[in-house]
Design a protein around this motif. Structure first.
Motif: not given
Lengths: 320, 523
Positions: A154, A170, A256-257, A259-260
């Motif tokens: 993040l 992302f 997830t962070v 968005s892959r």
């Protein structure tokens, strides 16, 4: 050498079978019901007709006795059929083979980065003759290990994508999209490599043979890279096998962070919807990757230290 | 006391303030959602994040005005309903085609509706709306009649929802899972160009589209060339991506992200979800909860405003009925849902529950201790319930929170293995009360047999709006007075929308309609 490889392969198959069996029974024993999950996904669930649920349960074989389900699934798994996803209806092998390349690319880049950064840091720290610099460099790895991966992700996204739009925040598109997640994932792994390698370098540099090499007039750099590093890298290599497992686990968070679309995301959504065939498929593939990496590590060992292969047959050699 | 004055906001119709005000065609809208359910069939999806995209692929027979709740023409130019609400005849407009070129006629609608029951459990909403259907007939190419065994007034509103969006005859023939994985063909203003599971859904404008809803401002084709729905599970990444212009709009804006978005000039669009509000639904057959005084005391002991103001996003309203105020037929019962701790205590005291040494009430040696079952499907659930736990303790009621996976939702409700359940249901028709609380349907909450059942059945068979509203009001009063359910807070859908996006509007169920949406700065 051949017997060594065969023994390792048999072990690998055993690990795969154990992973499959354990995951199967754990998933079956968990509370909840994948069929209701399928029918009631989302917040706004209308009442569900019990007869329909029963029909679905039958269709997926969830109404059979557990041992029978296990044998049935295992039989299919042996011929490479891991069943269909309960949530999406897609074949599990297809879901995984589509996602796997992305995850492999990510973890392989992260592992490479981790070796370069972690190894470099350990070398620089142990090479430096100034205690201040050395101390500072050696304090970095514990920090890298203790910070949560998603937080690193993040922070990187915040600076490199939101504030300065140098990299996308992302997506799976191209090399640019790979940079931030790979760096994020490399931080904890690189830190561990640095920890192990630095410690082992420090120990090795105290060995008598290093003193001998120095006395013979070998240069500082030569002693460090040629003599010490080769011996000191064995523990780091051992850890690498374990690190791959950790990398795969961290990939769930990182994908997830960022968005892959990869195995991590597949796992996350499968767990949420209690998609048993998919979760199991992921466990088996995870075990497969883990086993393959450890097999490779085991095969590289003898190249670095021939005593390892010979050891079982001539145990005496171990005495130095 | 410091008074903070918020700037911006207001009741802006449409979105975005700056830039030109003449709508333009073209451009790509990128919309970030938090999840993907892995299905591209509007008749099967039930999660907002999936509904946003697939809603744009299909037209419905009717549309519902979000302001008035009235049902208006879309594919059907008009309709007739018989006296007892069992027969619905729709007169379809001429010249509508699916994107595969086949005509959208009465036969296609018939095939579509007849295929719904085969979708079974996977299409819970759609099958529910069509439950009890006796026959469907294509009277002529432009006329289709749906006949039910029992009065079914809700069906008209149901035809306006995404769940009964019309798919082509070829799509009707597919199995439920093929419809999910291969996608469906609709007649909507957009077509499905690409779907990448867990990653993105790309929609393309349907050229030659000429049969929109009567509510839409623009005639014919949509403005946008393309819409890309990106799946970004991390709330912080969604917010940052919108702030930095990497996406144009996001769903699920949380309270914590509001100020950052507002500071970045993003407009926040909000609308309360119609239907049953978030609340505690007791298992009315439970030994302690069978007692009306206990249920009512729980209702009085909850400070709804505090929950709405501290946990939910700004502008969220405390519940003033079991229905949200955006539901047609809603009745304001705020007087009966006021926070009154003294009254709660008095009710329990008179009922024989006296405070024990630890402050928790007891009666006949039994502690007033209850369990709330909840599901981790929304980030507001846990903080809401922790607050409720504190509030109820003030009245001497001990509460334990029990978290479950959403996958266990149906099982737990069906087996009745819960004391109080926390949840809501979105539906822009008051018939949702019958679905949830009728004793002759699933009756998950074990509501006892009373006059309520009669009221719920009557409203289901009443076409006259005023008469139906009266019955619905009575049902709401009944539910609230007897505390068969304890309404707490209205769920609000909040979107973050960049300034260059205009007319990204909510439809009646607080989901989005993109036909009228247009972008600034498009060449």
């Amino acid at each position: 050498m051949r017997r060594y490889v065969i023994r390792r392969l048999v072990q690998a198959v055993g690990v795969l079978w154990a992973a499959y069996t354990l995951s199967f029974f754990i998933l079956v024993l968990l509370p909840g019901d994948p069929v209701s999950a399928m029918a009631g996904a989302g917040a706004d669930s209308a009442p569900v007709d019990p007869a329909r649920l029963e029909a679905l349960r039958h269709e997926y074989g969830f109404d059979q006795p557990v041992p029978l389900q296990y044998l049935n699934h295992l039989g299919h798994a042996l011929i490479g059929d891991l069943g269909d996803s309960v949530a999406t209806g897609r074949p599990v092998t297809q879901l995984i083979t589509q996602a796997l390349p992305q995850t492999l690319l990510l973890t392989a880049s992260a592992l490479t980065l981790a070796f370069v950064l972690g190894g470099g840091l350990a070398l620089a720290a142990t090479f430096s003759s100034r205690p201040g610099v050395r101390q500072l460099l050696l304090s970095l790895p514990p920090l890298g290990v203790s910070v949560p991966t998603f937080w690193i992700g993040l922070m990187l996204v915040q600076f490199f994508s939101f504030r300065n739009q140098w990299f996308p925040a992302f997506g799976n598109d191209g090399l640019k999209g790979l940079v931030l997640p790979a760096v994020t994932l490399a931080v904890p792994t690189g830190a561990q490599i640095a920890l192990v390698l630095a410690k082992s370098l420090i120990t090795t540099l105290d060995e008598p043979y290093i003193g001998t090499a120095r006395a013979k007039g070998a240069g500082r750099r030569h002693v460090h890279l040629r003599h010490a590093l080769r011996n000191a890298s064995l523990p780091a290599l051992t850890v690498a096998g374990l690190l791959v497992g950790q990398l795969m686990a961290n990939a769930v968070v990182i994908e997830t962070v960022f968005s892959r679309n990869g195995l991590g995301r597949v796992t996350q959504s499968a767990v949420n919807t209690q998609d048993i065939p998919v979760v199991q498929g992921v466990v088996v593939y995870g075990a497969l990757v883990f086993v393959v990496v450890n097999l490779l590590v085991d095969l590289v060992y003898p190249a670095l230290d021939p005593r390892i292969v010979l050891a079982p047959r001539r145990p005496v050699v171990a005495a130095a | 006391m410091v008074v903070l004055t918020g700037c911006g906001g207001g009741d802006s119709a449409g979105s975005g303030a700056g830039g030109s005000s003449t709508p333009k065609s073209g451009g790509t809208l990128t919309f970030a959602v938090g999840s993907d359910t892995g299905c591209t069939d509007p008749q099967q999806v039930a999660s907002n994040d999936s509904i946003y995209s697939v809603r744009q692929l299909v037209d419905s027979l009717t549309d519902q005005d979000p302001q008035t709740g009235k049902i208006v023409p879309w594919l059907a130019e008009s309709w007739d309903i018989n006296e007892d609400a069992t027969t619905f005849t729709f007169h379809l407009r001429d010249g509508v085609t699916f994107s595969d070129g086949t005509p959208l006629d009465a036969e296609a609608v018939k095939a579509d509706f007849e295929a719904v029951p085969d979708l079974g459990a996977l299409a819970g909403l759609a099958t529910g709306y069509l439950a009890g259907v006796k026959k469907i007939t294509a009277d002529d190419p432009q006329t289709v009649t749906v006949t039910f065994a029992q009065p079914n007034a809700q069906f008209l509103q149901a035809t306006s929802t995404h769940s009964l969006g019309i798919v082509s005859r070829a799509s009707s023939k597919l199995s439920a899972q093929d419809r999910c994985t291969k996608g469906i063909v609709g007649s909507g203003p957009f077509t499905l160009a690409e779907y990448a599971a867990n990653q993105s859904t790309t929609l393309k404008k349907r050229t030659g589209y000429a049969w929109g809803s009567s509510l839409w401002k623009k005639q014919g084709e949509a403005y946008l060339d393309q819409v890309v729905f990106k799946v970004l599970p991390e709330a912080g990444v969604r917010t940052g991506s919108l702030q930095s212009g990497q996406v144009d709009a996001i769903g699920n804006v949380g309270r914590a992200d509001e100020s950052a978005l507002e500071a970045a000039g993003v407009s926040l669009e909000a609308r309360a979800n119609p239907g049953v509000v978030f609340g505690l639904s007791p298992n009315n057959a439970h030994p302690i909860l069978k007692d009306a005084a206990v249920r009512q005391a729980i209702g009085y002991a909850i400070d709804r405003k505090q929950i709405a103001d501290t946990v939910f996003n700004t502008g969220t309203e405390p519940a003033t009925s079991v229905l949200a105020h955006t539901t047609p037929g809603y009745e304001d019962l705020s007087g009966k849902l006021a926070f009154d701790l003294d009254k709660a205590k008095r009710l329990l005291e008179d009922d024989g529950w006296s405070a024990g040494a630890d402050g928790i009430r007891e009666k006949d040696g039994k502690k007033l201790s209850l369990t709330i079952t909840w599901f981790a499907n929304s980030p507001t659930n846990q903080p809401s319930l922790e607050l409720i736990q504190q509030q109820l303790r003030q009245a001497g009621i001990a509460v334990e929170l029990q978290q479950n996976e959403i996958s266990q939702f149906a099982t737990i409700l069906q087996t009745g293995d819960f004391e109080l359940a926390w949840g809501n249901v979105t539906r822009a028709d008051p018939d949702i009360l019958r679905t949830q609380f009728s004793t002759s349907l699933a009756n998950f909450y074990q509501v006892p047999e009373t006059d309520l059942e009669k009221t719920l059945t009557q409203q289901a068979g009443t076409i006259d709006e005023a008469a139906r509203d009266e019955l619905v009001a009575q049902a709401q009063e009944d539910l609230v007075e007897n505390a068969y359910t304890v309404p707490v807070v209205e769920l609000q859908t909040k979107l973050g929308v960049a300034q260059r996006v205009h007319d990204l509007n909510f439809e009646a169920s607080s989901r989005i309609q993109l036909h009228d949406t247009w972008l600034n700065g498009v060449e």
